[in-house]
Write an enzyme that holds these catalytic residues in place. Structure first.
Site, PDB file in Angstrom:
ATOM      1  N   ALA A 195      29.927  59.131  21.071  1.00  0.00           N
ATOM      2  CA  ALA A 195      29.626  58.481  19.795  1.00  0.00           C
ATOM      3  C   ALA A 195      30.609  57.351  19.502  1.00  0.00           C
ATOM      4  CB  ALA A 195      29.651  59.510  18.661  1.00  0.00           C
ATOM      5  N   THR A 229      32.392  65.180  25.158  1.00  0.00           N
ATOM      6  CA  THR A 229      31.466  64.426  26.009  1.00  0.00           C
ATOM      7  C   THR A 229      31.849  64.560  27.474  1.00  0.00           C
ATOM      8  OG1 THR A 229      30.936  62.804  24.297  1.00  0.00           O
ATOM      9  CG2 THR A 229      30.595  62.120  26.574  1.00  0.00           C
ATOM     10  N   GLY A 266      25.041  69.526  30.236  1.00  0.00           N
ATOM     11  CA  GLY A 266      23.592  69.559  30.044  1.00  0.00           C
ATOM     12  C   GLY A 266      22.872  68.271  30.356  1.00  0.00           C
ATOM     13  N   GLY A 267      22.907  67.315  29.474  1.00  0.00           N
ATOM     14  CA  GLY A 267      22.194  66.071  29.676  1.00  0.00           C
ATOM     15  C   GLY A 267      21.775  65.476  28.348  1.00  0.00           C
ATOM     16  N   GLU A 301      14.969  72.627  29.552  1.00  0.00           N
ATOM     17  CA  GLU A 301      15.963  73.497  28.929  1.00  0.00           C
ATOM     18  C   GLU A 301      15.310  74.325  27.837  1.00  0.00           C
ATOM     19  OE1 GLU A 301      19.461  71.400  27.721  1.00  0.00           O
ATOM     20  OE2 GLU A 301      19.945  70.750  29.745  1.00  0.00           O
ATOM     21  N   HIS A 356      27.181  79.050  22.555  1.00  0.00           N
ATOM     22  CA  HIS A 356      26.453  78.910  23.809  1.00  0.00           C
ATOM     23  C   HIS A 356      26.325  80.289  24.448  1.00  0.00           C
ATOM     24  CE1 HIS A 356      25.105  77.532  27.704  1.00  0.00           C
ATOM     25  NE2 HIS A 356      24.947  76.324  27.191  1.00  0.00           N
ATOM     26  N   ARG A 388      18.723  78.793  21.976  1.00  0.00           N
ATOM     27  CA  ARG A 388      20.016  79.337  22.394  1.00  0.00           C
ATOM     28  C   ARG A 388      20.631  80.296  21.381  1.00  0.00           C
ATOM     29  NH1 ARG A 388      23.901  74.204  23.205  1.00  0.00           N
ATOM     30  NH2 ARG A 388      22.454  73.989  24.931  1.00  0.00           N
ATOM     31  N   HIS A 402      30.343  76.734  20.760  1.00  0.00           N
ATOM     32  CA  HIS A 402      30.045  75.558  21.572  1.00  0.00           C
ATOM     33  C   HIS A 402      29.857  74.282  20.768  1.00  0.00           C
ATOM     34  CE1 HIS A 402      28.552  73.204  24.876  1.00  0.00           C
ATOM     35  NE2 HIS A 402      27.345  73.071  24.349  1.00  0.00           N
ATOM     36  N   ARG A 414      20.796  73.519  16.784  1.00  0.00           N
ATOM     37  CA  ARG A 414      20.554  72.312  17.574  1.00  0.00           C
ATOM     38  C   ARG A 414      19.691  72.604  18.788  1.00  0.00           C
ATOM     39  NH1 ARG A 414      23.250  70.210  22.200  1.00  0.00           N
ATOM     40  NH2 ARG A 414      24.714  71.943  22.069  1.00  0.00           N
ATOM     41  N   SER A 437      22.483  66.621  21.353  1.00  0.00           N
ATOM     42  CA  SER A 437      23.781  66.225  20.802  1.00  0.00           C
ATOM     43  C   SER A 437      24.255  64.868  21.313  1.00  0.00           C
ATOM     44  CB  SER A 437      24.845  67.293  21.096  1.00  0.00           C
ATOM     45  OG  SER A 437      24.865  67.598  22.473  1.00  0.00           O
ATOM     46  N   LEU A 438      24.209  64.654  22.632  1.00  0.00           N
ATOM     47  CA  LEU A 438      24.593  63.342  23.159  1.00  0.00           C
ATOM     48  C   LEU A 438      23.655  62.264  22.621  1.00  0.00           C
ATOM     49  CD1 LEU A 438      25.457  64.117  26.908  1.00  0.00           C
ATOM     50  CD2 LEU A 438      27.024  63.872  24.980  1.00  0.00           C
TER      51      LEU A 438
END
Length: 537
Positions: A30, A57, A62-63, A128, A243, A289, A350, A385, A390-391
Site C-alpha cells: 500500500a 507484504t 497467497g496472491g 482459494e 489463518h 477461512r 493473520h 476478509r 488484502s493486497l
C-alpha cells in the site's frame, strides 16, 4: 482513557524540521504503490520502521484476487466478497475494489512484476477458499508478496522525488486543530519532525499484539494508535482474522501455509487421522477461512491435541515443488518433506479487518490524514476478509489516494512551533515481559473463541496498564510501542465485548448465533467514545 501524546516543549530548531509535500508511513504494498503513483513533481517521504522489505507484504504467500478469467467478472467477485464478509461489507467500497482490480494489475505488469504464466504465456489463475472462480494471481508460486515488494522497492529507490527513511519510528502525528500537518519521528536516538501537506498511513496491521501470529515483529499497531491519539476514528476492530493453517513445529510456529495449498487439493486431518472439514461446512477445506480456523480449533479440543495435519502427499511431487517452492524449501529446512509427510498446522492471527476509518479516497476523519492497506478501516472486508483481497485493497485504495493528492495539491505549508518534552525511560517497567503477557492474553482471551468473562478479565488488565503508563515518562521506543499495543488492544477487546453475537471472524461462545436484527452494524471508536452505525450508513 487513551490520551497520551508525546508533543510537549520540543524546541523546533532548524535542523530538527524537514518539509515534504507528502509523508507516507509504511513500505508494504500500500505504501510503496501509493508513493509510485504520486506525481513525480510532488516531494514524497516514505517512512519504515525497519527496512523497506520488512512488512506483511514481503511475506505474503497467497496472491492477488482479480476477476480476469473467461468465466469470471467483477460482479461475481463482488458477490464472493460480500458473502465472505458475513453481511457487513460496505457495498460501495466492495464494488470499487473489484471494478478497479484489473487496471491496477495492468499497472503492476507495466512496472515489471512477473506474474506466473502458463505454457501459452497466459497468467495462471489459482483457486482459494470461498472463491467461486479461479482468480488468484501469483508470482514465484507462493512468493507473490516478496516479488512484488522487491520490484516496487527497486522502483522506489530510483524515484528522484521520493526520500526513504529506514529504521525510523513514528512517535506521533502532529495536528493543528483537526488537521494533520506533520509527524514526529525517531531515528537512531534522534527525534525530528517532518511537516507535510498530506500524511498517508500505510503502516500495516497489529498482528504482533497476539502471541501466535504470522505477522513480523514490527506490526504493533503504531499507525493505528497514533491515529487514535490525534483524534481519528477506528472501525471494526473486533474483526481479527486467524489463518487456519500455520506451521506448528518446534522450529517454527509462525510460518504460514498458504490458503492456496487447500485450493490446490490439500486435505485436513485430525490427530486421529480422520478427515473432518465436511462435518463443519459443505465446502469442506474450501470453506471461508474463519470457518476453517474455528473448525480446526474445535477439532483440536475434541482430540486434545495442539495441531491438525494438512496433507498434500497425494498430489504430484513435482507440481508441489513448482507451485509451492517457498513452502517446500522452508519445510525441508526443518526436516519435513511435504511431498511425503503431512504438515502439522494450527490457527494463528493473520490479518485485521478493522482499522482507521476511511472513505473511498482514503480520507480519514482527520483533515489531510489518509490511510490505506491493512491499517485502513474501509469496511470492504466486512466481518471476514475474502482470501487474497488484502493486497488488492492496498493497490486500489493506495492509487485512489495518489490520484486525490495529484488533483488536490495544497498551497504553501505554514511551519508552526511544536512542543516535545524530552523524557527519560521508566526504570520500573519490565516492558518485554509485560508485552509478552499482553500477547499471550490476547491470543487466549480475545482469539478465535471469545467469551464475556475472558474478555472482561483482559480489558481490566489493559486498562490497568494504560492507567499506569499514561502518566509515566515514556521515551524508550519499546515503551511507546507497548503503549501502542495496549491502545489497539483496548479497542479490539472493548468492541468484542460490545458485539454480543457471532459474525465472521468474531465468535462469541456465549452468543454463538449471527444476529442481523440487532447487530448488522459497525462499531466505531474515537477519543470521544464509542458510536454504533448501521451497515452502509
Amino acid at each position: 482513557m487513551i490520551y497520551k501524546r508525546y508533543l510537549q516543549n520540543f524546541d523546533t530548531k532548524k535542523d530538527d524540521v524537514v518539509i515534504f509535500d507528502v509523508v507516507i508511513i509504511g513500505t508494504g504494498i500500500a505504501g510503496m504503490y501509493t508513493a509510485l503513483n504520486i506525481d513525480k513533481r510532488i516531494k514524497v517521504a516514505i517512512i519504515t520502521k525497519k527496512t523497506i522489505q520488512n512488512s506483511n507484504t514481503a511475506i505474503a504467500q497467497g496472491g492477488i484476487a482479480v476477476p480476469i478469467g473467461n468465466d469470471d467478472s467483477p460482479d461475481i467477485h463482488y458477490m464472493d466478497t460480500i458473502k465472505a464478509g458475513s453481511g457487513l461489507c460496505n457495498s460501495k467500497m466492495a464494488k470499487i475494489l473489484v471494478s478497479e482490480a484489473l487496471i491496477n494489475i495492468e499497472m503492476l505488469i507495466k512496472m515489471g512484476v512477473p506474474f506466473d504464466l502458463d505454457d501459452e504465456n497466459k497468467i495462471v489463475l489459482g483457486q482459494e477458499g470461498a472463491h467461486t472462480k479461479k482468480r488468484i494471481l501469483h508470482a514465484g508460486g507462493d512468493a507473490t508478496g516478496r516479488i512484488i515488494s522487491e520490484h516496487l522497492g527497486a522502483k522506489l529507490k530510483l524515484a528522484e522525488n521520493i526520500t526513504i527513511f529506514e529504521n525510523t519510528f513514528l512517535v506521533d502525528i502532529i495536528t493543528i486543530g483537526h488537521a494533520a500537518v506533520g509527524v514526529l519521528l525517531k531515528q537512531k536516538g534522534k527525534k525530528f519532525i517532518l511537516f507535510s501537506k498530506y500524511i498517508v498511513l500505510a503502516s500495516g496491521g497489529y498482528g504482533y499484539i497476539y502471541k501466535y501470529t504470522t505477522n513480523p515483529e514490527v506490526t504493533t499497531g503504531d499507525g493505528c494508535a497514533a491515529a487514535i491519539r490525534c483524534g481519528a476514528k477506528v472501525v471494526d476492530m473486533e474483526f481479527v482474522q486467524f489463518h487456519p493453517t500455520v506451521l506448528f513445529h518446534p522450529m517454527n510456529n509462525s510460518f504460514l501455509i498458504s490458503e492456496a495449498v487447500r485450493g490446490e487439493g490439500g486435505i485436513l486431518y485430525n490427530s486421529k487421522g480422520e478427515r473432518f472439514m465436511s462435518n463443519y461446512h459443505h465446502l469442506a477445506e474450501l470453506a471461508p477461512r474463519d470457518i476453517v480456523a474455528r473448525s480446526i480449533f474445535f477439532e483440536m479440543q475434541k482430540t486434545n491435541s495442539k495441531n491438525v495435519f494438512l496433507d498434500v502427499t497425494h498430489l504430484d511431487k513435482e507440481f508441489i515443488k513448482r507451485r509451492f517452492p517457498n513452502i517446500y524449501s522452508k519445510c525441508i529446512k526443518i526436516g519435513l518433506d511435504i511431498t511425503k509427510e503431512r504438515i502439522p498446522v494450527a490457527p494463528a492471527q493473520h490479518y485485521s479487518m478493522g482499522g482507521v476509518l476511511s472513505d473511498e479516497n482514503g480520507k480519514t476523519t482527520v483533515e489531510n490524514l489518509f490511510v490505506c492497506g491493512e491499517a485502513a478501516g474501509t469496511m470492504v472486508h466486512g466481518a471476514n476478509r475474502l482470501a487474497s483481497n488484502s493486497l488488492l485493497e492496498g493497490l486500489v485504495f493506495g492509487r485512489r489516494i495518489a490520484q486525490f493528492i495529484n488533483n488536490h495539491q495544497l498551497g504553501s505549508l505554514k511551519i508552526i512551533s511544536i512542543g516535545y518534552k524530552e523524557e527519560r525511560g521508566n526504570d520500573n517497567l519490565n516492558i518485554i515481559s509485560e508485552a509478552e503477557l499482553l500477547r499471550e492474553k490476547m491470543s487466549f482471551q480475545a482469539g478465535i473463541i471469545r467469551i464475556n468473562g475472558d474478555l472482561r478479565n483482559l480489558l481490566d488488565f489493559i486498562i490497568n496498564r494504560i492507567d499506569y503508563l499514561k502518566n509515566k515518562k515514556l521515551q524508550n521506543l519499546k515503551e511507546i510501542e507497548f503503549y501502542n499495543m495496549l491502545t489497539v488492544g483496548y479497542t479490539i477487546v472493548q468492541a468484542a465485548l460490545m458485539r454480543e453475537e457471532s459474525r465472521g471472524s468474531h465468535y462469541r461462545y456465549d452468543f454463538p448465533q449471527q444476529d442481523d436484527i440487532n447487530w448488522k452494524k459497525h462499531l466505531i471508536f474515537s477519543l470521544n467514545g464509542w458510536e454504533v452505525i448501521d451497515k452502509n450508513a
